[in-house]
Design a protein around this motif. Sequence first.
Motif, PDB file in Angstrom:
ATOM      1  N   SER A 271      38.861  26.465  39.716  1.00 32.91           N
ATOM      2  CA  SER A 271      37.760  25.303  40.006  1.00 32.91           C
ATOM      3  C   SER A 271      37.071  26.978  39.448  1.00 32.91           C
ATOM      4  O   SER A 271      35.731  28.016  39.510  1.00 32.91           O
ATOM      5  N   PHE A 272      37.190  27.935  41.725  1.00 38.41           N
ATOM      6  CA  PHE A 272      36.991  28.365  42.223  1.00 38.41           C
ATOM      7  C   PHE A 272      36.771  29.965  40.674  1.00 38.41           C
ATOM      8  O   PHE A 272      35.530  30.094  41.097  1.00 38.41           O
ATOM      9  N   ILE A 273      37.855  29.687  39.697  1.00 35.86           N
ATOM     10  CA  ILE A 273      37.887  31.222  38.924  1.00 35.86           C
ATOM     11  C   ILE A 273      37.144  31.765  38.403  1.00 35.86           C
ATOM     12  O   ILE A 273      36.808  32.269  37.665  1.00 35.86           O
TER      13      ILE A 273
ATOM     14  N   SER B   7      48.066  31.958  53.081  1.00 30.40           N
ATOM     15  CA  SER B   7      48.458  32.738  52.360  1.00 30.40           C
ATOM     16  C   SER B   7      49.562  32.914  50.506  1.00 30.40           C
ATOM     17  O   SER B   7      48.608  33.932  49.758  1.00 30.40           O
ATOM     18  N   THR B   8      49.915  32.161  50.560  1.00 26.72           N
ATOM     19  CA  THR B   8      50.407  30.863  49.054  1.00 26.72           C
ATOM     20  C   THR B   8      49.721  30.886  48.126  1.00 26.72           C
ATOM     21  O   THR B   8      49.566  31.307  46.911  1.00 26.72           O
TER      22      THR B   8
ATOM     23  N   LEU C 186      46.410  32.835  43.611  1.00 24.39           N
ATOM     24  CA  LEU C 186      44.710  32.847  42.478  1.00 24.39           C
ATOM     25  C   LEU C 186      44.164  34.286  42.246  1.00 24.39           C
ATOM     26  O   LEU C 186      44.280  34.740  40.969  1.00 24.39           O
ATOM     27  N   SER C 187      45.293  35.630  42.779  1.00 23.25           N
ATOM     28  CA  SER C 187      45.072  36.416  42.525  1.00 23.25           C
ATOM     29  C   SER C 187      45.603  36.687  41.018  1.00 23.25           C
ATOM     30  O   SER C 187      45.583  37.662  40.514  1.00 23.25           O
ATOM     31  N   ASN C 188      47.120  36.218  41.350  1.00 20.19           N
ATOM     32  CA  ASN C 188      47.695  36.406  39.697  1.00 20.19           C
ATOM     33  C   ASN C 188      46.857  35.845  38.465  1.00 20.19           C
ATOM     34  O   ASN C 188      47.144  36.192  37.577  1.00 20.19           O
TER      35      ASN C 188
ATOM     36  N   VAL D  93      41.710  35.923  33.832  1.00 21.97           N
ATOM     37  CA  VAL D  93      40.221  34.673  32.920  1.00 21.97           C
ATOM     38  C   VAL D  93      39.565  35.943  32.828  1.00 21.97           C
ATOM     39  O   VAL D  93      38.576  36.852  33.546  1.00 21.97           O
ATOM     40  N   VAL D  94      38.689  35.698  30.980  1.00 20.89           N
ATOM     41  CA  VAL D  94      37.900  36.775  31.279  1.00 20.89           C
ATOM     42  C   VAL D  94      36.993  36.297  30.568  1.00 20.89           C
ATOM     43  O   VAL D  94      37.248  35.510  29.608  1.00 20.89           O
ATOM     44  N   MET D  95      35.549  36.590  30.786  1.00 18.64           N
ATOM     45  CA  MET D  95      34.068  35.580  29.981  1.00 18.64           C
ATOM     46  C   MET D  95      33.178  36.248  29.833  1.00 18.64           C
ATOM     47  O   MET D  95      33.392  37.612  29.968  1.00 18.64           O
TER      48      MET D  95
END
Length: 319
Positions: free
Chosen positions: A83-85, A116-117, A122-124, A129-131
């Motif tokens: 949800s943060f993304i 870390s995992t 999250l980075s992947n 995701v683009v708005m």
Amino acid sequence: MLDETPKRFDRIVAILIQLQSKKIVKAQELADRFDCSLRTIYRDIRTLEASGVPIYSEAGVGYALMDGYRLPPVMFTREEVSSFIAAEKLMQKFTDPSLGTHYTSAMYKLKSVLRSTDKDWLSNIESRVVMQTAEPMFNDNSPNTLAVLFESIAEKKQILLTYKTYDKDETTQRNLEPVGVFHDNNNWYFLGYCHLRKDYRQFRTDRIHQIKKTELDFTIEHDALETYLNKTETCTTTKVRILIEKKIARYLATERKYHGFVSEKEIGDQIEMTFMCRDIESGFPRWFLMFGDYAKILEPEILKEKVLNLLDINKKRLL
């Protein structure tokens, strides 16, 4: 009963976290969030108190934690991280640059406590995701519009606004008391009491050329934003009924609510739609022309006249 125990534990922890998030939390607010009865909330609060959590309550007001009590930092689930993304991407595109910068700073703090995992996970996703926005929501001369409005509402301080209306070239300056901010039809708006007009007015953020918080206090105790928006919805309306082919009707699902859509019913291979229209003079007739070759106006007669008038004007321009 065994299946309910983990759910109850999760709910009690979530209640404790919510108590830390606000100064006062009402029992009904908790019941609505967790879709349970007030009796269940009262029982969970007693469980927290029995566990040593210092909660005080006041009848008719709500619950609060004693000052100074804090729960140790909690870890986020992957679903919460997801949800943060979405939230970060939305903030970057759909808020002003100032507020977006503050949110980015907050996100760095949130990401710093992830495992870390989970950071790798999250980075992947982030780059995938683009708005996208159809048009600018804020004027370049006023990059901190939402941030100033939020401060003004929280501190109950008036703002000085330089505003350009849609149908006029000149700008006006006015002192306002913002009541609330809302997003509608791909635009940000705020509603406030205008000292120039001596009444409540609605303003669109992309037409704000300058905004500045002043040291002047609010002069009025304003009601909740919903109160004024509901009043706007009850303004003078005209009943409209149209008949439209079923294959086209589904494409109107998004826009029809902005024209006062009330109900629909199937009649063979057609759909009869009913509206309580607020702009029978221009807005609705122009919208109807977008799909008019697949539709028929049942009522009122004035709408037929407005549409025919627009068609006549277009015909003359083309000749």
